[in-house]
Design a protein around this motif. Sequence first.
Motif, mmCIF file in Angstrom:
data_model
loop_
_atom_site.group_PDB
_atom_site.id
_atom_site.type_symbol
_atom_site.label_atom_id
_atom_site.label_comp_id
_atom_site.label_asym_id
_atom_site.label_seq_id
_atom_site.Cartn_x
_atom_site.Cartn_y
_atom_site.Cartn_z
ATOM 1 N N ALA A 82 -3.678 0.120 2.272
ATOM 2 C CA ALA A 82 -4.261 0.941 1.206
ATOM 3 C C ALA A 82 -4.364 0.164 -0.106
ATOM 4 O O ALA A 82 -5.392 0.213 -0.799
ATOM 5 C CB ALA A 82 -3.416 2.196 1.018
ATOM 6 N N ALA A 83 -3.317 -0.598 -0.455
ATOM 7 C CA ALA A 83 -3.311 -1.313 -1.736
ATOM 8 C C ALA A 83 -4.362 -2.419 -1.750
ATOM 9 O O ALA A 83 -5.118 -2.569 -2.721
ATOM 10 C CB ALA A 83 -1.921 -1.898 -1.999
ATOM 11 N N GLY A 91 -3.296 -8.752 2.134
ATOM 12 C CA GLY A 91 -3.064 -7.446 2.754
ATOM 13 C C GLY A 91 -4.292 -6.560 2.628
ATOM 14 O O GLY A 91 -4.959 -6.558 1.584
ATOM 15 N N GLY A 141 -3.164 -1.146 7.272
ATOM 16 C CA GLY A 141 -1.739 -1.470 7.136
ATOM 17 C C GLY A 141 -0.846 -0.594 7.983
ATOM 18 O O GLY A 141 -1.086 -0.403 9.184
ATOM 19 N N THR A 142 0.138 -0.025 7.349
ATOM 20 C CA THR A 142 1.185 0.705 8.066
ATOM 21 C C THR A 142 0.661 1.941 8.804
ATOM 22 O O THR A 142 1.330 2.466 9.680
ATOM 23 C CB THR A 142 2.346 1.066 7.090
ATOM 24 O OG1 THR A 142 3.487 1.415 7.856
ATOM 25 C CG2 THR A 142 1.977 2.214 6.166
ATOM 26 N N TRP A 143 -0.560 2.386 8.461
ATOM 27 C CA TRP A 143 -1.107 3.590 9.111
ATOM 28 C C TRP A 143 -1.669 3.303 10.505
ATOM 29 O O TRP A 143 -2.134 4.205 11.194
ATOM 30 C CB TRP A 143 -2.164 4.245 8.211
ATOM 31 C CG TRP A 143 -1.531 4.767 6.953
ATOM 32 C CD1 TRP A 143 -1.502 4.149 5.747
ATOM 33 C CD2 TRP A 143 -0.757 5.971 6.798
ATOM 34 N NE1 TRP A 143 -0.769 4.884 4.843
ATOM 35 C CE2 TRP A 143 -0.310 6.016 5.464
ATOM 36 C CE3 TRP A 143 -0.400 7.015 7.663
ATOM 37 C CZ2 TRP A 143 0.483 7.063 4.973
ATOM 38 C CZ3 TRP A 143 0.390 8.056 7.170
ATOM 39 C CH2 TRP A 143 0.812 8.069 5.843
ATOM 40 N N THR A 165 1.839 13.618 7.265
ATOM 41 C CA THR A 165 2.073 13.098 5.916
ATOM 42 C C THR A 165 3.082 13.976 5.177
ATOM 43 O O THR A 165 3.189 15.175 5.435
ATOM 44 C CB THR A 165 0.758 13.057 5.121
ATOM 45 O OG1 THR A 165 0.174 14.361 5.107
ATOM 46 C CG2 THR A 165 -0.205 12.075 5.743
ATOM 47 N N ASN A 166 3.821 13.361 4.268
ATOM 48 C CA ASN A 166 4.767 14.151 3.474
ATOM 49 C C ASN A 166 4.172 14.554 2.130
ATOM 50 O O ASN A 166 4.843 15.143 1.296
ATOM 51 C CB ASN A 166 6.106 13.412 3.316
ATOM 52 C CG ASN A 166 5.925 12.012 2.794
ATOM 53 O OD1 ASN A 166 5.045 11.760 1.973
ATOM 54 N ND2 ASN A 166 6.754 11.087 3.257
ATOM 55 N N PRO A 217 1.361 7.218 -3.768
ATOM 56 C CA PRO A 217 0.898 5.823 -3.659
ATOM 57 C C PRO A 217 -0.566 5.543 -3.982
ATOM 58 O O PRO A 217 -0.850 4.701 -4.840
ATOM 59 C CB PRO A 217 1.212 5.454 -2.205
ATOM 60 C CG PRO A 217 2.234 6.413 -1.750
ATOM 61 C CD PRO A 217 1.984 7.682 -2.504
ATOM 62 N N PHE A 218 -1.510 6.177 -3.294
ATOM 63 C CA PHE A 218 -2.900 5.707 -3.440
ATOM 64 C C PHE A 218 -3.412 5.850 -4.886
ATOM 65 O O PHE A 218 -4.009 4.900 -5.420
ATOM 66 C CB PHE A 218 -3.849 6.433 -2.474
ATOM 67 C CG PHE A 218 -3.580 6.245 -0.995
ATOM 68 C CD1 PHE A 218 -2.479 5.529 -0.541
ATOM 69 C CD2 PHE A 218 -4.430 6.802 -0.037
ATOM 70 C CE1 PHE A 218 -2.220 5.369 0.823
ATOM 71 C CE2 PHE A 218 -4.190 6.640 1.324
ATOM 72 C CZ PHE A 218 -3.080 5.928 1.753
ATOM 73 N N VAL A 224 -1.509 -15.108 5.699
ATOM 74 C CA VAL A 224 -1.252 -16.010 4.569
ATOM 75 C C VAL A 224 0.125 -16.621 4.764
ATOM 76 O O VAL A 224 1.110 -15.897 4.965
ATOM 77 C CB VAL A 224 -1.355 -15.255 3.223
ATOM 78 C CG1 VAL A 224 -0.862 -16.123 2.074
ATOM 79 C CG2 VAL A 224 -2.787 -14.807 2.991
ATOM 80 N N GLY A 274 2.652 -4.758 1.133
ATOM 81 C CA GLY A 274 3.373 -3.553 1.551
ATOM 82 C C GLY A 274 4.803 -3.839 1.925
ATOM 83 O O GLY A 274 5.368 -4.873 1.592
ATOM 84 N N ASP A 292 -5.744 -10.286 6.037
ATOM 85 C CA ASP A 292 -4.749 -9.429 6.697
ATOM 86 C C ASP A 292 -4.437 -9.974 8.086
ATOM 87 O O ASP A 292 -5.336 -10.316 8.849
ATOM 88 C CB ASP A 292 -5.192 -7.973 6.804
ATOM 89 C CG ASP A 292 -3.979 -7.055 6.990
ATOM 90 O OD1 ASP A 292 -3.699 -6.251 6.083
ATOM 91 O OD2 ASP A 292 -3.278 -7.181 8.024
ATOM 92 N N MET A 293 -3.175 -10.015 8.390
ATOM 93 C CA MET A 293 -2.747 -10.561 9.681
ATOM 94 C C MET A 293 -2.998 -9.592 10.833
ATOM 95 O O MET A 293 -2.959 -10.002 11.993
ATOM 96 C CB MET A 293 -1.274 -10.965 9.611
ATOM 97 C CG MET A 293 -0.347 -9.857 9.220
ATOM 98 S SD MET A 293 1.237 -10.512 8.654
ATOM 99 C CE MET A 293 1.939 -10.993 10.202
ATOM 100 N N SER A 294 -3.270 -8.321 10.527
ATOM 101 C CA SER A 294 -3.532 -7.358 11.601
ATOM 102 C C SER A 294 -4.985 -7.464 12.056
ATOM 103 O O SER A 294 -5.812 -8.084 11.389
ATOM 104 C CB SER A 294 -3.293 -5.929 11.113
ATOM 105 O OG SER A 294 -2.034 -5.828 10.537
#
Length: 444
Positions: free
Chosen positions: A12-13, A9, A41-43, A68-69, A335-336, A118, A159, A34-36
């Motif tokens: 961010a992580a 992945g 990632g999610t962003w 963002t929250n 998270p970060f 993967v 993620g 990463d498959m993207s």
Amino acid sequence: MAKRVAVIGAGAAGLCAARHLSASPDLFSVVCFDMSSTVGGTWNYTDLTGKDEHDLPVQSSMYKNLRTNLPKEVMAFPNFPFQTSKPSYIVHQDVLEYLESYAAHYNLYKYIKLNTMVTNVHSRPCEGERELWDVSYCPVSAQDKILTQEFDAVMVCNGCGCLGPSGKDVGVLIKLFRSHYALPLYPTIPGMEEFKGQVVHSHDYRIPEIFRGKRVVCLGAAASGQDIAIDVSSEAKLVYLSHNKARLETYLPENVKQKLGIQALGPHSVIFLNGEEAEIDILLLCTGYHYHFPFLSEDCQVQISDERLTPLYKHLIHIDHPTMAFIGIPKTICPFPQFDVQVRFFLSGLSGRFRLPSKPDMLSDTERDFQRRLSEGLPPRYAHVLGPRQWEYNDELAQLADIELIPRVVQKLYDYVHETRVKDIVHYKNRNYKLVNSEDFQAL
Ligand code: FAD
């Protein structure tokens, strides 16, 4: 010899893992998969839901209007602030740009294999205490062309913003997709099969316009559920924010009504836990995700039961295979910064700078943590929910491995914005903040 580490992945992580690994080339070499087609990632917002052009589940859970929250001042990785004069609560494109600039700044692209999925991680015992990992992967455009590479350690950073079976034939779709990635969590609700309206998981929520004039039940009122309910209310006729938490003492738009959780569904209606019935058109599930690691073979010995991953020391290190780590398992956290501490903690152990406790000690530490939660009345599925405990957890990791603590100002601002949010979930994002130093912030 440098330890060869696979990172699964490049969200961010994974980027954080690659950054710290690549900072010590004498100790580690890194390959990040990463498959993207991009990092972040999610962003990576996409209008698409369901499957992508490679017949793989769409990874991103972002919706178009997301802000963002958390303020960007607490979201940032330590020592890498957002370089923008924008307000504190930013849009998803800003976070993606931030992650891209992080990857560029730390020169990470050369370690990242994009469009590469993967497919399998297999543990192979070696001489003495040593263990090797065979990581198999393929290009997303040629999924039969599988290659396998040997590693000394694996960091799982996949993620949970993935796979979203859309529509209401959920049971069937979940079975079909079972072998892929994280799974949206679909609660079992009596009457779901007979419900004739639409059922959408928040993973597939993109724009409020499709809710125009509709009566919607938004089930779940964690941070995302609250934000999505407010976004949907800009177009919907009526939004029922249904949840089992204590009643939110907040301002709400006139067309948003708080209700208890759902007891059952009728063909065109919902029955809340107090027996009240209301007609609805759409059920929007903001109920989160299951942990899911379809690429881990059985010999990795990872168990998931009731949303609890075992055997993990500090929600992070595989106790039976301590060269495997999972970054980002805790929930309700900042998270970060936490990814950063988790990564540094794991690498400290991997490099031998810090010695992990014995297996029995790690197991009893984990069990103590779990039993403490149960004795406080928390259900087993809260095993990885940290919330207010996150600061003690972060500090403990930092102290055990003798690494830099997250600056106290992050906690202070996080706790402060939490207070502003619970009072007014609609307007809290209008406020701005500035970090003054590692201890203090200023509300502007
Ligand atoms: P992800 O971003 O999901 O990245 C995982 C990566 O792993 C993906 O790129 C995926 O392609 C890749 N991957 C998965 N499986 C494989 C495989 N088999 N092979 C190769 N690659 C694989 N956090 C905040 O700090 N502030 C916020 O305001 C905020 N808002 C959020 C709003 C929403 C709607 C969501 C879903 C999350 C939000 N978050 C927020 C939390 C967010 O999830 C984290 O900030 C963080 O981005 C998660 O990063 P990650 O790397 O763990 O996972």
